[in-house]
Enzyme design. Sequence first.
Site, PDB file in Angstrom:
ATOM      1  N   GLU A 126      16.378 -17.382   0.256  1.00 18.98           N
ATOM      2  CA  GLU A 126      16.297 -18.265  -0.775  1.00 18.98           C
ATOM      3  C   GLU A 126      17.130 -17.597  -2.499  1.00 18.98           C
ATOM      4  O   GLU A 126      17.522 -18.053  -3.347  1.00 18.98           O
ATOM      5  CB  GLU A 126      14.948 -17.395  -1.913  1.00 18.98           C
ATOM      6  CG  GLU A 126      14.107 -17.520  -2.520  1.00 18.98           C
ATOM      7  CD  GLU A 126      14.232 -17.187  -3.373  1.00 18.98           C
ATOM      8  OE1 GLU A 126      14.132 -17.872  -4.782  1.00 18.98           O
ATOM      9  OE2 GLU A 126      14.856 -16.201  -3.229  1.00 18.98           O
ATOM     10  N   GLU A 127      17.572 -16.383  -1.684  1.00 22.40           N
ATOM     11  CA  GLU A 127      18.927 -16.195  -3.043  1.00 22.40           C
ATOM     12  C   GLU A 127      19.620 -17.024  -3.571  1.00 22.40           C
ATOM     13  O   GLU A 127      20.085 -16.642  -4.373  1.00 22.40           O
ATOM     14  CB  GLU A 127      18.604 -14.068  -2.890  1.00 22.40           C
ATOM     15  CG  GLU A 127      17.574 -13.467  -2.642  1.00 22.40           C
ATOM     16  CD  GLU A 127      16.791 -13.052  -3.853  1.00 22.40           C
ATOM     17  OE1 GLU A 127      17.308 -13.933  -5.105  1.00 22.40           O
ATOM     18  OE2 GLU A 127      16.089 -12.753  -3.824  1.00 22.40           O
TER      19      GLU A 127
ATOM     20  N   ASP B 112      15.332 -12.581   2.415  1.00 24.54           N
ATOM     21  CA  ASP B 112      16.456 -12.192   2.286  1.00 24.54           C
ATOM     22  C   ASP B 112      16.835 -11.742   0.989  1.00 24.54           C
ATOM     23  O   ASP B 112      15.682 -11.714  -0.066  1.00 24.54           O
ATOM     24  CB  ASP B 112      17.422 -13.187   2.081  1.00 24.54           C
ATOM     25  CG  ASP B 112      16.786 -14.931   1.272  1.00 24.54           C
ATOM     26  OD1 ASP B 112      15.332 -14.772   0.465  1.00 24.54           O
ATOM     27  OD2 ASP B 112      17.509 -14.990   0.457  1.00 24.54           O
TER      28      ASP B 112
ATOM     29  N   HIS C 148      10.472 -14.979   0.545  1.00 25.52           N
ATOM     30  CA  HIS C 148      11.191 -14.754   1.059  1.00 25.52           C
ATOM     31  C   HIS C 148      11.528 -13.042   1.848  1.00 25.52           C
ATOM     32  O   HIS C 148      11.186 -12.706   1.462  1.00 25.52           O
ATOM     33  CB  HIS C 148      12.690 -15.260   0.606  1.00 25.52           C
ATOM     34  CG  HIS C 148      12.875 -14.808  -0.291  1.00 25.52           C
ATOM     35  ND1 HIS C 148      13.593 -13.912  -1.008  1.00 25.52           N
ATOM     36  CD2 HIS C 148      11.778 -14.225  -2.030  1.00 25.52           C
ATOM     37  CE1 HIS C 148      13.547 -13.435  -1.953  1.00 25.52           C
ATOM     38  NE2 HIS C 148      12.624 -13.709  -2.903  1.00 25.52           N
TER      39      HIS C 148
END
Length: 460
Positions: A159-160, A97, A95
């Site tokens: 994702e986070e 982010d 990812h």
Amino acid sequence: MDAPLLDDAGIAAEAARLTPGLVDDVVRLSRIPSVATDGFPVGPLHEAHDVAVDMLRAAGVQEISQIMLDGMTTPTIVADVAGPPGAPTVLVYTHYDVVPAGDDALWSSPPFEPVVVDGTVVGRGTADSKANIAAIAGAIRVWGARPPVTLRIILEGHEEFGSSYELHPLTSPDTYRADAMVIADVGNVRPGQPTLTIGLRGSVSVTVEAHTLGTDKHSGQFGGAAPDARTALIRALATLHDDAGDVVVPGLLREPWTGASYTQDEFRDLADVLPGVPLVGTGDLGSRIWSGPAITVIGFDAPPTTAPLNAVASSARAVLNLRVHPGQKAAEAGEALGAHLRAQRPFGIPLEVTVGEAGDGFLAKTGGPAWHAAERALSIAWDGAPVDTLAMGGSIPIVMAFDEAVPQAEKLLFGATDGYCNIHAPNERLLIDELTRTVVAMAIFWREVATALDTTDEEA
């Protein structure tokens, strides 16, 4: 004609040659504060997306598309690189982010001004997980964009903090169809020790409330007989652990951990435990943080100590986070915790309990051909060191979605994010040597799995 298979020395030499440029890529990408949550601008997310696409194109990737769903502010990148006819397909995920930087004052340098010093790159997102984007691009470069497997590369931008994308593998499994998957959002237990992550704990939220009075009452007039809701709730929460700190809620699975782990001193250092403060729980460290439950009070309604009130509380509420053994259903564990709390009657007061959002953990299947290919690749990349196994106390929801959507694909979790990287914390850092070796491991894994999962004969 297919490209010849590179040998170990050729792959290592090419990865070393590429490393300075890959470090530049990590720095370029990590300058972008690509935080995908409320209160942060979306412009940097789109900028990070574009830089990641540029990195793939510079590596020779030509087929790049995207997935954009309702509720997403930036697309997921989908890139394809064709392998030889009959070659197996490997999906590679990470990812672009990041989490917010937190308090800038706790950083040794500005978090979004990456600094290269003493073999490290310091900055938010350098390890989690922009280094892994560089590693994927680097491995493609090693093979001259002609890998021995067919690649499907997934680079997510949410994702986070999560988004509707987490459900996409379940509704569109053909998009993720592969023979093996590499989730490059993890790394070695410690620098220099090649490690495959095989377990991720599940997670569930539980809210517990106590209601005792119609309104708050003066503690001088009523305290001593009027039931204080906060005191009652604290008493109930105290039943979750024994005197040693072990979770004692019936029905929660805990097993000994047999893979790699941290020493007590390493863990104290990593967790920043203050001198003289003991660790909680008994038994092996791995079973406490990876293959057993953990219950944390993550919210408690009360006046702040800077503005205390002389009042008996009429109500109180706490939110708990329960981390669950990778092999236990999170909803089942949440109900076990809920049943335990509902059975409590602190001072005879009933509690209201709500079991909230639950996300299952993940337990990898080991011993398959892709697993052994990954073991060989990591051992070679780290100069013949034996490969160990690791678990994570946190969750990566997309891994569970991949496993449910494409259960037959082996899932291998490895990458450049070693256990000392300070992810989600001040002074996050990437070791350049770990980045180089991850490129080597990725490139060799593709070669090894191409042989292990060759489907040419099956299709002939």
